[in-house]
Design an enzyme around this catalytic site. Structure first.
Site, PDB file in Angstrom:
ATOM      1  N   GLU A 130       0.819  -1.217   0.000  1.00 47.62           N
ATOM      2  CA  GLU A 130       0.000   0.000   0.000  1.00 47.62           C
ATOM      3  C   GLU A 130       0.849   1.262   0.000  1.00 47.62           C
ATOM      4  O   GLU A 130       0.535   2.245  -0.677  1.00 47.62           O
ATOM      5  CB  GLU A 130      -0.924   0.003   1.218  1.00 47.62           C
ATOM      6  CG  GLU A 130      -1.891   1.170   1.283  1.00 47.62           C
ATOM      7  CD  GLU A 130      -2.939   1.112   0.198  1.00 47.62           C
ATOM      8  OE1 GLU A 130      -2.887   1.967  -0.721  1.00 47.62           O
ATOM      9  OE2 GLU A 130      -3.810   0.233   0.253  1.00 47.62           O
ATOM     10  N   GLY A 188      11.972  19.845   2.435  1.00 49.91           N
ATOM     11  CA  GLY A 188      12.004  18.391   2.544  1.00 49.91           C
ATOM     12  C   GLY A 188      11.000  17.680   1.657  1.00 49.91           C
ATOM     13  O   GLY A 188      10.791  16.469   1.789  1.00 49.91           O
ATOM     14  N   GLU A 191      13.923  15.431  -2.944  1.00 49.12           N
ATOM     15  CA  GLU A 191      15.229  14.869  -2.627  1.00 49.12           C
ATOM     16  C   GLU A 191      16.343  15.799  -3.112  1.00 49.12           C
ATOM     17  O   GLU A 191      16.122  16.650  -3.984  1.00 49.12           O
ATOM     18  CB  GLU A 191      15.382  13.495  -3.293  1.00 49.12           C
ATOM     19  CG  GLU A 191      14.368  12.456  -2.856  1.00 49.12           C
ATOM     20  CD  GLU A 191      14.542  12.043  -1.409  1.00 49.12           C
ATOM     21  OE1 GLU A 191      15.666  12.163  -0.888  1.00 49.12           O
ATOM     22  OE2 GLU A 191      13.548  11.616  -0.794  1.00 49.12           O
ATOM     23  N   ASP A 202       9.225   8.716 -11.171  1.00 57.25           N
ATOM     24  CA  ASP A 202       8.567   8.280  -9.945  1.00 57.25           C
ATOM     25  C   ASP A 202       7.084   8.026 -10.186  1.00 57.25           C
ATOM     26  O   ASP A 202       6.537   6.990  -9.769  1.00 57.25           O
ATOM     27  CB  ASP A 202       8.758   9.351  -8.866  1.00 57.25           C
ATOM     28  CG  ASP A 202       8.018   9.047  -7.579  1.00 57.25           C
ATOM     29  OD1 ASP A 202       8.542   8.267  -6.768  1.00 57.25           O
ATOM     30  OD2 ASP A 202       6.914   9.587  -7.398  1.00 57.25           O
ATOM     31  N   LYS A 206       4.567   4.368 -10.113  1.00 64.96           N
ATOM     32  CA  LYS A 206       3.304   4.262  -9.377  1.00 64.96           C
ATOM     33  C   LYS A 206       2.136   3.982 -10.314  1.00 64.96           C
ATOM     34  O   LYS A 206       1.222   3.211  -9.970  1.00 64.96           O
ATOM     35  CB  LYS A 206       3.084   5.547  -8.577  1.00 64.96           C
ATOM     36  CG  LYS A 206       4.147   5.764  -7.508  1.00 64.96           C
ATOM     37  CD  LYS A 206       4.074   7.150  -6.899  1.00 64.96           C
ATOM     38  CE  LYS A 206       5.181   7.365  -5.873  1.00 64.96           C
ATOM     39  NZ  LYS A 206       5.187   8.743  -5.330  1.00 64.96           N
ATOM     40  N   GLY A 304       5.983  11.307   3.104  1.00 60.29           N
ATOM     41  CA  GLY A 304       6.222  11.729   4.476  1.00 60.29           C
ATOM     42  C   GLY A 304       6.315  10.554   5.415  1.00 60.29           C
ATOM     43  O   GLY A 304       5.778   9.468   5.157  1.00 60.29           O
TER      44      GLY A 304
END
Length: 431
Positions: A130, A188, A191, A202, A206, A304
């Protein structure tokens, strides 16, 4: 309450720390919901010579990652290392020993999911992920179980918080990409090396995962069309607003009527009234259209420490429940079909095109003639003078095949009156 589920945690960076903190913060509630305690028996890290969260029990730390995976007192392995090396070998080793695995590793599932699921199926254990898509948003479980009675026609995803934050800043404050990205790094949200975010890599990982579940077919990540936000400018975002749109990096999957899947990641103009257009800053969202349920949207923190840790702990509770009832491996790989991926040149969509041209009579007509020659009909056009003897023209087309649009743009770039095609962005109406 039965004896606990004994868990080995591989990697105690941001995500791994989130797992530890969620388990500590909600220990009693987690045990009640799982029907047993969930107990960390070891935490593997490359180096122990750094500060860890106060929630981390230093007596559990080790640098012997394979040794931790091989321990007899481990029932389930949580992999939060990322990448393929050494994650793939470690996860395969755990599955081969009959241990369930929970992972947040999107690249691992997108590229090696077939092998991993076959290994999990052969041992009758759980492989849950998940947290690999959209952080704390429970969309994988929803697609696998709650929406299993639907035929999913399409999904749109804002699956990368970094690019969504950057595009939000560029659109609302007129900042260039470099400044907005620098701010994302300071906060933050990005990266130190944000290449995978900015290029759409990325999001493609997904999308491969979500599409394989939604359309019940493997979605090879190498076949997903991918275009990043590198060429999007504040000027484009300004025009988008004037035309009634916002710009998002969208991951789009469609289950075509001809038996193929459209899979693409790219910037897109989205109508300002569409629910996904309101997703700002570092938030993620997944919009799903099913033939029974209609339109749904999942929204929340896509990354996060605590949101991603929450998703991993949710999977651990599922593992514990299955472990307790002897029903491990209950929902395995959902890829039962073998759909092809539609070539991007066959896809039909609308386009926003911005170009710099000589400010003289006949330019609009000459350019429009080329669009028409290649079956790209024009929905709207805006012309503004941008400098002495130079005009800026913005075109928005009706639906046109990608191959035709590429041929039209190639011919337009060669026109003597055209100085440059500054920007080309697809327009998605969500119809």
């Amino acid at each position: 309450m039965k004896a606990g589920l004994r868990v080995a945690l591989l990697g105690c960076g941001r995500v791994g720390t989130g797992v530890v903190e969620v388990l500590a913060r909600n220990r009693q509630a987690i045990a009640q919901r799982a029907g047993m305690p969930i107990q960390l028996v070891g935490i593997a890290e490359l180096s122990l010579d750094r500060e860890f969260s106060p929630a981390v029990d230093r007596s559990l730390l080790t640098t012997d990652t394979p040794g931790l995976v091989n321990r007899q007192d481990v029932d389930c392995v949580v992999e939060c290392i990322g990448g393929l090396v050494p994650s793939y070998d470690l996860v395969m080793s755990a599955l081969g020993q009959g241990k369930s695995v929970v992972t947040s590793n999107k690249e691992l599932i997108a590229k090696r999911g077939k092998d991993l699921f076959e290994a999990a199926d052969s041992k009758g254990v759980d492989l849950l992920f998940e947290a690999a898509v959209a952080g704390g948003i429970p969309v994988v479980q929803a697609l696998k179980e709650s929406l299993a009675g639907n035929r999913v026609h399409e999904l749109w995803g804002i699956l990368n918080g970094t690019t969504n934050y950057v595009l939000t800043r560029m659109g609302e404050r007129g900042e260039p990409l470099s400044a907005a990205l620098g701010e994302a790094q300071r906060l933050g949200y990005a990266e130190p090396d944000p290449k995978d975010d900015v290029t759409g890599t990325d999001a493609a990982y997904k999308l491969a995962i979500l599409a394989s579940i939604a359309f019940s077919s493997r979605a090879p990540v190498e076949e997903i069309f991918k275009e990043g936000i590198e060429r999007v400018t504040p000027t484009d975002l300004k025009y988008a607003s004037e035309l009634g749109y916002v710009v998002k990096l969208l991951a789009i999957g469609r289950n075509g009527e001809g038996g193929g899947m459209e899979l693409r990641v790219h910037p897109a103009f989205v109508p300002a009234e569409h629910p996904i257009a309101a997703v700002r800053e570092n938030y993620n969202a997944v919009f799903v259209r099913g033939n029974a349920v209609g339109d749904l949207m999942f929204y929340g923190q896509g990354a996060g420490s605590l949101p991603t840790g929450s998703a991993i702990v949710g999977d651990l509770i599922t593992v514990a429940r299955n472990f307790r009832s002897g029903a491990r491996g209950r929902v395995s790989c959902t890829c039962r079909e073998n759909l092809s991926v539609v070539d991007i040149e066959q896809v039909r969509t609308r386009y926003y095109v911005r170009m710099a041209v000589k400010d003289q009579p006949g330019v609009l007509g000459a350019t429009a003639m080329v669009f028409g020659k290649h079956e790209a009909s024009i929905a709207s056009v805006v012309q503004k003078r941008s400098a002495k003897d130079v005009a800026e023209i913005v075109w928005v087309t009706h639906l046109v095949q990608e191959a035709n649009m590429r041929r039209a743009l190639e011919e337009i770039r060669a026109l003597p009156v055209v100085q440059a095609v500054e920007s080309v962005i697809r327009v998605e109406e969500g119809e």
